[in-house]
Design a protein around this motif. Sequence first.
Motif, PDB file in Angstrom:
ATOM      1  N   GLU A  18      58.032  57.134  33.315  1.00 13.24           N
ATOM      2  CA  GLU A  18      56.983  56.284  32.754  1.00 13.24           C
ATOM      3  C   GLU A  18      55.578  56.592  33.292  1.00 13.24           C
ATOM      4  O   GLU A  18      54.626  56.609  32.515  1.00 13.24           O
ATOM      5  CB  GLU A  18      57.331  54.809  32.958  1.00 13.24           C
ATOM      6  N   GLU A  21      54.315  59.532  31.340  1.00 15.20           N
ATOM      7  CA  GLU A  21      54.029  59.194  29.943  1.00 15.20           C
ATOM      8  C   GLU A  21      52.753  58.359  29.825  1.00 15.20           C
ATOM      9  O   GLU A  21      51.978  58.522  28.884  1.00 15.20           O
ATOM     10  CB  GLU A  21      55.218  58.474  29.302  1.00 15.20           C
ATOM     11  N   THR A  22      52.510  57.475  30.785  1.00 13.49           N
ATOM     12  CA  THR A  22      51.269  56.698  30.803  1.00 13.49           C
ATOM     13  C   THR A  22      50.081  57.634  30.951  1.00 13.49           C
ATOM     14  O   THR A  22      49.069  57.488  30.254  1.00 13.49           O
ATOM     15  CB  THR A  22      51.296  55.662  31.944  1.00 13.49           C
ATOM     16  N   TYR A  24      49.952  60.781  30.063  1.00 14.85           N
ATOM     17  CA  TYR A  24      49.808  61.555  28.827  1.00 14.85           C
ATOM     18  C   TYR A  24      49.114  60.746  27.736  1.00 14.85           C
ATOM     19  O   TYR A  24      48.322  61.292  26.964  1.00 14.85           O
ATOM     20  CB  TYR A  24      51.169  62.059  28.341  1.00 14.85           C
ATOM     21  N   ARG A  25      49.383  59.442  27.665  1.00 10.91           N
ATOM     22  CA  ARG A  25      48.678  58.596  26.696  1.00 10.91           C
ATOM     23  C   ARG A  25      47.186  58.515  27.032  1.00 10.91           C
ATOM     24  O   ARG A  25      46.331  58.576  26.150  1.00 10.91           O
ATOM     25  CB  ARG A  25      49.303  57.201  26.650  1.00 10.91           C
ATOM     26  N   GLN A  26      46.867  58.374  28.309  1.00  4.38           N
ATOM     27  CA  GLN A  26      45.469  58.323  28.733  1.00  4.38           C
ATOM     28  C   GLN A  26      44.777  59.659  28.484  1.00  4.38           C
ATOM     29  O   GLN A  26      43.615  59.702  28.078  1.00  4.38           O
ATOM     30  CB  GLN A  26      45.377  57.944  30.207  1.00  4.38           C
ATOM     31  N   LYS A  28      45.482  61.776  26.141  1.00  5.06           N
ATOM     32  CA  LYS A  28      45.260  61.893  24.699  1.00  5.06           C
ATOM     33  C   LYS A  28      43.943  61.238  24.310  1.00  5.06           C
ATOM     34  O   LYS A  28      43.162  61.801  23.543  1.00  5.06           O
ATOM     35  CB  LYS A  28      46.417  61.264  23.925  1.00  5.06           C
ATOM     36  N   VAL A  29      43.662  60.071  24.862  1.00  4.20           N
ATOM     37  CA  VAL A  29      42.407  59.371  24.578  1.00  4.20           C
ATOM     38  C   VAL A  29      41.222  60.149  25.152  1.00  4.20           C
ATOM     39  O   VAL A  29      40.226  60.371  24.479  1.00  4.20           O
ATOM     40  CB  VAL A  29      42.444  57.936  25.149  1.00  4.20           C
ATOM     41  N   ARG A  61      57.296  69.123  29.494  1.00  2.00           N
ATOM     42  CA  ARG A  61      56.605  68.013  28.822  1.00  2.00           C
ATOM     43  C   ARG A  61      55.107  68.079  29.104  1.00  2.00           C
ATOM     44  O   ARG A  61      54.290  67.802  28.233  1.00  2.00           O
ATOM     45  CB  ARG A  61      57.201  66.673  29.295  1.00  2.00           C
ATOM     46  N   CYS A  65      52.078  68.458  26.395  1.00  8.62           N
ATOM     47  CA  CYS A  65      50.920  67.562  26.350  1.00  8.62           C
ATOM     48  C   CYS A  65      49.619  68.356  26.323  1.00  8.62           C
ATOM     49  O   CYS A  65      48.687  68.009  25.588  1.00  8.62           O
ATOM     50  CB  CYS A  65      50.950  66.622  27.553  1.00  8.62           C
ATOM     51  N   ASP A  68      49.398  69.683  22.770  1.00  4.58           N
ATOM     52  CA  ASP A  68      49.150  68.624  21.797  1.00  4.58           C
ATOM     53  C   ASP A  68      47.702  68.151  21.808  1.00  4.58           C
ATOM     54  O   ASP A  68      47.188  67.692  20.791  1.00  4.58           O
ATOM     55  CB  ASP A  68      50.068  67.418  22.061  1.00  4.58           C
ATOM     56  N   ASN A  69      47.053  68.252  22.963  1.00  2.00           N
ATOM     57  CA  ASN A  69      45.675  67.778  23.102  1.00  2.00           C
ATOM     58  C   ASN A  69      44.645  68.909  23.113  1.00  2.00           C
ATOM     59  O   ASN A  69      43.489  68.684  23.450  1.00  2.00           O
ATOM     60  CB  ASN A  69      45.553  66.907  24.357  1.00  2.00           C
TER      61      ASN A  69
END
Length: 144
Positions: A18, A21-22, A24-26, A28-29, A61, A65, A68-69
């Motif tokens: 987790e 993944e947190t 990776y979300r940040q 992305k932004v 992973r 990431c 992907d970005n």
Amino acid sequence: MRDTVVGVYYRPPDQDGEPDETFYRQLKVASQSQALVLMGDFSHPDICWEAYRARHVQSRRFLQCIDDNFLTQVVEEATRTGVLLDLVLTNKEGLVEDMKVGGSLGCSDHEKTQFRIMGSMCKTTSRIATLGFRRANFGLLRNC
């Protein structure tokens, strides 16, 4: 100078799941910004940057990431005991220049990483005109 987002990140070697993944979300932004430079110890010693491959799931992973970005990793030399752990990621080609790896700060077992963040000076001039409605002749508009 244009807006550049600069971030520093440390990932503990045993982190997974987790917290990754947190992050990776940040990321992305943050990668949506016009110019991003993210540096730090990402603790993925199993990544082979020449072949762009990794043995562990967490490292694969991480590479996904980055792809992907649309990020680019710019450090090319080992930063700790023959392994490339300290990375500089950017979303804009030519934003990071003059990369130098070598020496250390204090008692750190990591090599010092130096680079320049490039930017361009630009002065923007607004061409938006404000209409003066107080001076308008509304009688002419009504007669049309």
